[in-house]
Design a protein around this motif. Sequence first.
Motif, PDB file in Angstrom:
ATOM      1  N   UNK A 187     -11.718 -40.036   5.091  1.00 37.24           N
ATOM      2  CA  UNK A 187     -11.954 -39.713   3.672  1.00 37.24           C
ATOM      3  C   UNK A 187     -11.113 -38.509   3.245  1.00 37.24           C
ATOM      4  N   UNK A 188     -10.880 -37.594   4.174  1.00 40.34           N
ATOM      5  CA  UNK A 188     -10.023 -36.454   3.856  1.00 40.34           C
ATOM      6  C   UNK A 188      -8.589 -36.928   3.671  1.00 40.34           C
ATOM      7  N   UNK A 189      -8.141 -37.725   4.653  1.00 39.16           N
ATOM      8  CA  UNK A 189      -6.735 -38.144   4.652  1.00 39.16           C
ATOM      9  C   UNK A 189      -6.410 -38.908   3.353  1.00 39.16           C
ATOM     10  N   UNK A 190      -7.396 -39.667   2.854  1.00 39.72           N
ATOM     11  CA  UNK A 190      -7.178 -40.388   1.595  1.00 39.72           C
ATOM     12  C   UNK A 190      -6.876 -39.446   0.433  1.00 39.72           C
ATOM     13  N   UNK A 191      -7.350 -38.210   0.543  1.00 45.26           N
ATOM     14  CA  UNK A 191      -7.154 -37.252  -0.555  1.00 45.26           C
ATOM     15  C   UNK A 191      -5.912 -36.381  -0.375  1.00 45.26           C
ATOM     16  N   UNK A 192      -5.201 -36.584   0.731  1.00 41.63           N
ATOM     17  CA  UNK A 192      -4.060 -35.714   1.027  1.00 41.63           C
ATOM     18  C   UNK A 192      -2.969 -35.835  -0.042  1.00 41.63           C
ATOM     19  N   UNK A 193      -2.120 -34.853  -0.123  1.00 44.46           N
ATOM     20  CA  UNK A 193      -1.005 -34.868  -1.075  1.00 44.46           C
ATOM     21  C   UNK A 193      -0.127 -36.099  -0.792  1.00 44.46           C
ATOM     22  N   UNK A 228      -7.152 -25.940   8.647  1.00 39.18           N
ATOM     23  CA  UNK A 228      -5.976 -26.688   9.076  1.00 39.18           C
ATOM     24  C   UNK A 228      -5.577 -27.724   8.018  1.00 39.18           C
ATOM     25  N   UNK A 229      -6.578 -28.496   7.550  1.00 42.13           N
ATOM     26  CA  UNK A 229      -6.294 -29.544   6.572  1.00 42.13           C
ATOM     27  C   UNK A 229      -5.760 -28.943   5.264  1.00 42.13           C
ATOM     28  N   UNK A 230      -6.405 -27.897   4.814  1.00 44.69           N
ATOM     29  CA  UNK A 230      -5.963 -27.274   3.555  1.00 44.69           C
ATOM     30  C   UNK A 230      -4.562 -26.677   3.724  1.00 44.69           C
ATOM     31  N   UNK A 231      -4.342 -26.105   4.881  1.00 44.61           N
ATOM     32  CA  UNK A 231      -3.054 -25.453   5.117  1.00 44.61           C
ATOM     33  C   UNK A 231      -1.892 -26.443   5.085  1.00 44.61           C
ATOM     34  N   UNK A 232      -2.056 -27.592   5.731  1.00 47.29           N
ATOM     35  CA  UNK A 232      -0.933 -28.536   5.738  1.00 47.29           C
ATOM     36  C   UNK A 232      -0.722 -29.139   4.348  1.00 47.29           C
ATOM     37  N   UNK A 233      -1.804 -29.297   3.592  1.00 50.08           N
ATOM     38  CA  UNK A 233      -1.654 -29.820   2.237  1.00 50.08           C
ATOM     39  C   UNK A 233      -1.005 -28.799   1.312  1.00 50.08           C
ATOM     40  N   UNK A 234      -1.374 -27.563   1.510  1.00 51.95           N
ATOM     41  CA  UNK A 234      -0.758 -26.507   0.700  1.00 51.95           C
ATOM     42  C   UNK A 234       0.742 -26.445   0.985  1.00 51.95           C
ATOM     43  N   UNK A 235       1.078 -26.601   2.266  1.00 53.33           N
ATOM     44  CA  UNK A 235       2.494 -26.593   2.623  1.00 53.33           C
ATOM     45  C   UNK A 235       3.221 -27.787   1.996  1.00 53.33           C
ATOM     46  N   UNK A 236       2.545 -28.951   1.969  1.00 53.87           N
ATOM     47  CA  UNK A 236       3.169 -30.138   1.359  1.00 53.87           C
ATOM     48  C   UNK A 236       3.460 -29.875  -0.119  1.00 53.87           C
ATOM     49  N   UNK A 237       2.554 -29.192  -0.806  1.00 52.62           N
ATOM     50  CA  UNK A 237       2.779 -28.852  -2.216  1.00 52.62           C
ATOM     51  C   UNK A 237       3.997 -27.932  -2.342  1.00 52.62           C
ATOM     52  N   UNK A 238       4.030 -26.915  -1.498  1.00 48.13           N
ATOM     53  CA  UNK A 238       5.162 -25.990  -1.530  1.00 48.13           C
ATOM     54  C   UNK A 238       6.479 -26.714  -1.298  1.00 48.13           C
ATOM     55  N   UNK A 239       6.471 -27.607  -0.288  1.00 46.29           N
ATOM     56  CA  UNK A 239       7.705 -28.322   0.060  1.00 46.29           C
ATOM     57  C   UNK A 239       8.176 -29.220  -1.077  1.00 46.29           C
ATOM     58  N   UNK A 240       7.251 -29.967  -1.688  1.00 43.85           N
ATOM     59  CA  UNK A 240       7.681 -30.909  -2.724  1.00 43.85           C
ATOM     60  C   UNK A 240       8.156 -30.134  -3.961  1.00 43.85           C
ATOM     61  N   UNK A 241       7.534 -28.996  -4.241  1.00 43.04           N
ATOM     62  CA  UNK A 241       7.973 -28.201  -5.388  1.00 43.04           C
ATOM     63  C   UNK A 241       9.365 -27.611  -5.142  1.00 43.04           C
ATOM     64  N   UNK A 242       9.587 -27.228  -3.902  1.00 43.66           N
ATOM     65  CA  UNK A 242      10.893 -26.681  -3.553  1.00 43.66           C
ATOM     66  C   UNK A 242      11.981 -27.744  -3.710  1.00 43.66           C
ATOM     67  N   UNK A 245      -5.454 -23.867  -9.492  1.00 46.77           N
ATOM     68  CA  UNK A 245      -6.188 -24.296  -8.315  1.00 46.77           C
ATOM     69  C   UNK A 245      -6.869 -23.082  -7.701  1.00 46.77           C
ATOM     70  N   UNK A 246      -8.186 -23.021  -7.880  1.00 45.21           N
ATOM     71  CA  UNK A 246      -8.925 -21.863  -7.378  1.00 45.21           C
ATOM     72  C   UNK A 246      -9.181 -21.935  -5.884  1.00 45.21           C
ATOM     73  N   UNK A 247      -8.932 -23.104  -5.287  1.00 48.69           N
ATOM     74  CA  UNK A 247      -9.246 -23.274  -3.868  1.00 48.69           C
ATOM     75  C   UNK A 247      -7.976 -23.478  -3.044  1.00 48.69           C
ATOM     76  N   UNK A 248      -7.446 -24.702  -3.110  1.00 44.39           N
ATOM     77  CA  UNK A 248      -6.325 -25.061  -2.236  1.00 44.39           C
ATOM     78  C   UNK A 248      -5.168 -24.063  -2.319  1.00 44.39           C
TER      79      UNK A 248
END
Length: 449
Positions: free
Chosen positions: A19-25, A288-302, A322-325
């Motif tokens: 269920x988490x993976x379904x919500x990933x970036x 861990x999950x939030x961290x890799x997703x946050x990195x994915x956001x950073x990467x795609x924006x870059x 985004x008050x959380x991620x």
Amino acid sequence: MKYARTFASELKHPDFPSQWVDLAIPYGQLKKCLKKVQKELSDLGLGPDTLSVLLEPSSGSPVLLNYKLDATNPNTLRPQLTVNIHTQDDILVDATLSEETRAFLKTLVASHDLPLGPREETTAEPAPPSSPNLPSASPPIRGAASPGGDAHSHFEVPLIYDGEFFNILLNNVIKLDSLQATQERSMSSEIVALGQDIARLSKPTHLAKNDLERWRAIFGLYLDAGVFFSTREEDHGYRDNGLAARQLTWFRSEMQRLDLARGFRLRGSRVALDRFLRLNVDLLRNLHFQEINKLAVTKILKKFDKRTSLAVSKTFPSTAKSGKLLAGALARDICAQISTELVSVVPQVADYLCPVCFTIAYRPIRLSCQHVFCIRCVVKLQRRLEKHCPLCRSDTVMTASPDNLDPKLQRFMKKYFPKESKEKQKANDLERGTEIYGPGYENTECSVM
Ligand SMILES: [Zn+2]
Ligand SMILES: [Zn+2]
């Protein structure tokens, strides 16, 4: 390895529920959409080089582009690309503008019939009456020249795929924020429940057994490990997931080495310890999950910035609110709660030391400035006529009397630190006896109050 593949393989981690993976970036989907964004812009004559020139024009450029993400409507982002043109200048032959920019402007001219040349002599290439350059798939460019022959014109360039890109991204960030909120709520209530249980298991009472010493040792070790947060000067602050995982492993192996997990007096303690460890593993997994997703956001924006020069890496995180991620609040909030509502239910002697002699402040004297010292240190300060509190420098030492003894704190120390309090009392008695009877005095048999 390409980042898309790295991210995909990280998401396969067995700790992550599906269920988490379904919500990933949706990194791959965003990458595809980015290609369309690029095409949309280049069809308008706006390649990354042209955009970077026009968004930050050198002084006196007749064309100015402005790009922003409009977040007026909740849960949607509308990219707004606006063009300001100084229509009096002969911009179609302006030397400061590149060939690409001129192509873009010709498209504009074609769709708006703008006076983009000098007013008297028209040396500029005349604009074609209709627009062969304008891509047929693109909607017409909205906007109008300012009325009354003003020298400025203002347009908005509609961007379809750009909008699509940011709404896919925003949508997922919102979903991940809400996942994090749910996870935080459940961890938070577990922290409260576990804190109450451990307080009960470690509470010293006259009648029943307790595991105070054992829990103190475990939490003391946990504080030393600084699993999620370090207060040490050399590595102050929040740990990333990798370091937190290593610190948690260290904590567990030290606990094993010191044999702390066995031999509790109360059966409930063993269960509580398992829950405490599970809570840590759970927090780690969430981080861990939030961290890799946050990195994915950073990467795609870059990547977006590299291909478009629209500089969204800086603006998206604040616009998305985004008050959380993106705020990385999970570690901060949950760690703070672990420390205030869980670990602190078992008092550590380090929190009850006299700030002068660094042993337990037993027979605690509370000065009128509210700072607490052990009675011996206050007596010594008074003898030396040092009237200022060593912590706040207020004039409170000389007025202290036996009335300043804090009886509630004294009872608490005796109850929670019986060994340390007794030793301190013994040392105080010895010191006083030596003062009265000389250096040969030894406090061996006399009774200690
Ligand atoms: Zn002291
Ligand atoms: Zn003070």
